[in-house]
Enzyme design. Sequence first.
Site, PDB file in Angstrom:
ATOM      1  N   ASP A 270      35.029  40.797  28.951  1.00 45.44           N
ATOM      2  CA  ASP A 270      34.342  39.503  28.685  1.00 45.44           C
ATOM      3  C   ASP A 270      33.632  39.198  27.896  1.00 45.44           C
ATOM      4  O   ASP A 270      33.494  40.475  26.925  1.00 45.44           O
ATOM      5  CB  ASP A 270      33.806  39.440  30.456  1.00 45.44           C
ATOM      6  CG  ASP A 270      33.363  37.850  30.751  1.00 45.44           C
ATOM      7  OD1 ASP A 270      33.610  37.178  29.858  1.00 45.44           O
ATOM      8  OD2 ASP A 270      32.650  37.329  31.663  1.00 45.44           O
TER       9      ASP A 270
HETATM   10  C1  NOJ Z   1      32.431  34.250  30.288  1.00 42.82           C
HETATM   11  C2  NOJ Z   1      32.847  34.258  31.446  1.00 42.82           C
HETATM   12  O1  NOJ Z   1      32.558  34.849  32.337  1.00 42.82           O
HETATM   13  C3  NOJ Z   1      34.730  34.183  31.862  1.00 42.82           C
HETATM   14  O2  NOJ Z   1      34.855  33.859  32.822  1.00 42.82           O
HETATM   15  C4  NOJ Z   1      35.418  33.361  31.086  1.00 42.82           C
HETATM   16  O3  NOJ Z   1      36.653  33.502  30.652  1.00 42.82           O
HETATM   17  C5  NOJ Z   1      34.649  33.737  29.360  1.00 42.82           C
HETATM   18  N1  NOJ Z   1      33.082  33.651  29.010  1.00 42.82           N
HETATM   19  C6  NOJ Z   1      35.404  32.968  28.206  1.00 42.82           C
HETATM   20  O4  NOJ Z   1      35.290  31.613  27.970  1.00 42.82           O
END
Ligand code: NOJ
Length: 740
Positions: A270
């Site tokens: 993430d």
């Molecule tokens: C953080 C989020 O937790 C995740 O779900 C997302 O895909 C990414 N950022 C990218 O934006």
Amino acid sequence: MQKPQADSIDVKVDSILKIMTLEEKVGQMNQYNGFWDVTGPSPEGGNAEKKYEDLRKGRVGSMLTVRGTEQVRAVQKIVVEESRLGIPLIIGFDVIHGYKTLSPIPLAEAASWDLEAIQKSASVAASEASASGINWTFAPMVDISRDPRWGRVMEGAGEDPYLGSKIAIARVHGFQGEDLAAVNTIAATAKHFAGYGFVEAGREYNKADIGSVTLHNIVLPPFKAAEEAGVKTFMNGFNELNGIPVTGSNYLLRELLKNKWGFKGFVISDWASIGEMTTHGYAKDLAHAAEMGVKAGVDMDMESYSYIDELVNLVETGKVDVALIDDAVRRILRVKFELGLFDDPYKYCDPEREKNVIGSKENQEAVLDMAKKSIVLLKNNNKLLPLKKKGQKIAVIGPLADDNNSVLGSWRIASKDSSGISVLDGLKQYTGNDLMFEKGADLLTNEPTFINELAFNTTDTSGFEKAINVARNSDVVILVLGEHGFQSGEGRSRTNLDLPGVQQELMEKIYAANKNVVLVLNNGRPLVLNWAANHIPAIVETWHLGTQTGNAVAQVLYGDYNPSGKLPMTFPRNVGQIPIYYSHKNTGRPVDPQPGANMVFWSHYSDVESSPLFPFGYGLSYTSFNYSNLNVEKDSYALNEEVQVSVELSNTGDYDGKEVVQLYIRDLFAKIVRPVRELKGFQLVELKKGESRTIKFSLTSKELGYYDQDGNFTVEPGEYEIFVGTDSNASLKTHFILKE
Ligand code: NOJ
């Protein structure tokens, strides 16, 4: 064109791997955000200069949140023409509930229990995203959560692993289609692996502590289902689980996902989660974090710069085996091959397609269909609904009634602000001159955005009087209240689940002026609605329904569509009950007091009923259904036999309608205590008024078994109960025995 065989892809991947330098390999494992939309903490200007330079040097394998055929072509062109090997980028994006044409938020879609519609919705999203240059979505989020304080429940399928698994499969199939190389399909991501839905106290990014029984029976099943459905990528969570940040969890990523389940795709971190292992207090510095990430099995780093800055050195100093790098790069290249990017890196960059597909009439119709199916009728006393098409004076009141932005919900970076159809605009088509609108109050005092905190109006009630007058002069009031679309989603935890701002006060005043109120709720999570449930005669849960919100709500309120949605998450009476969910354990002193008992030694609260306000699976229709003749074919079955169950469903009301027939089981005693009920089957059945049908279910060991403490699946002989009915309180009951 024939699809390349998997083994021929492996041969091609190996031939590329052979000519790659270590730095180029590490480059494939590096993902950068684009330069304008951000979905996480970023340096100002997005660090554009460094990123362009790295693109040229083959030090980037993927970009996220670059969008539009022109922009995607531009970055793709840099790597294809200027980097030494010209390996195309895979372009990721949070296509969460539609791209530009928006479907309902995922939690709302889950309320439809309509797997075909959910799959279709994901395929519409894929076709629009792919027409905009994107070939990979960070969806579906398959995190089970029982905590509506956590803002991200809007992005999932609710509290139940069985329903969640079915929806995970539908979404993966919808995004990826039958042919990943087709121009209108994109790679999907099962996220966030794992346990993120159990963050303590519902506070975003918090730690999770769960035992292995909950992990294996509740958290993991939808991930496993997504893996079996062929999902191409996994994303790890931000959270730590039982003391270990899941980004660095060798057990979850390497042992379970890659070795035990045999996952062949790749794992993306993430946003900055590899680097954040230092902040957690798990890694001593960025190099240590990179080492732990790659060893655990994270193949690509999103925006923490840890792999690109540290991995080459870690390999050269012998801390990381190059075989781990090769494995990660193989996985990434394989998906790029499967998408067809090596055949044509610009295949998703056709401006003609972009023009024709995005926002097409067909897509608008598809999201409208999904929106209607997502609505849940919570209460309808005195048959206030459906409204009459003529001769009723309608007042529309509430801060969200004319809002065409909030209805879009959270997570919709590519859509245009305020491009939704408000409830007011939808209703106008039916009501003509019989409609009066007064907002009553504002919900917010600032401009809502995806990345900033919202500020609520808690004092200004100056619009109440006009709204009360309008209510007095109408036959029916449609009161549109709830949460702003940006009030749920990532980074939006709440401790109070009441209607925010001055809305409760407004509701009470309006009700005092006119009792014929239809409360239309807009929200991204279960709310606490006791007062409304006790007073307001009709309540309709419409969540955040996306682009076509107003049309969907109007069709339901006026009876052109008979609602059939069912809650995918329990609505509590009180925040203190959370986590509250239907599939709880019995305890040694269950919630079943003797009537009038004045004794305290049983599992309960002394200040609120233990039951929820609205249970999981609950939802009404304009018609009524009757269940009878629940029957299990035999009294006992062998362990590997299929258990056959049937029930008679009749539409006994005045409308044609749809019902979600739900089947729950209870394993009465087992080596691990089993929940009081577990959903193990459901069917969406359409019946004309007066019609009856026999509905059949068969239960296999897959439904009857469970995972033990070591994560091994087991089916135990013993006695099982079956409940079938309209929600998780279904009272029709039978039982059978599983023999050794
Ligand atoms: C953080 C989020 O937790 C995740 O779900 C997302 O895909 C990414 N950022 C990218 O934006």
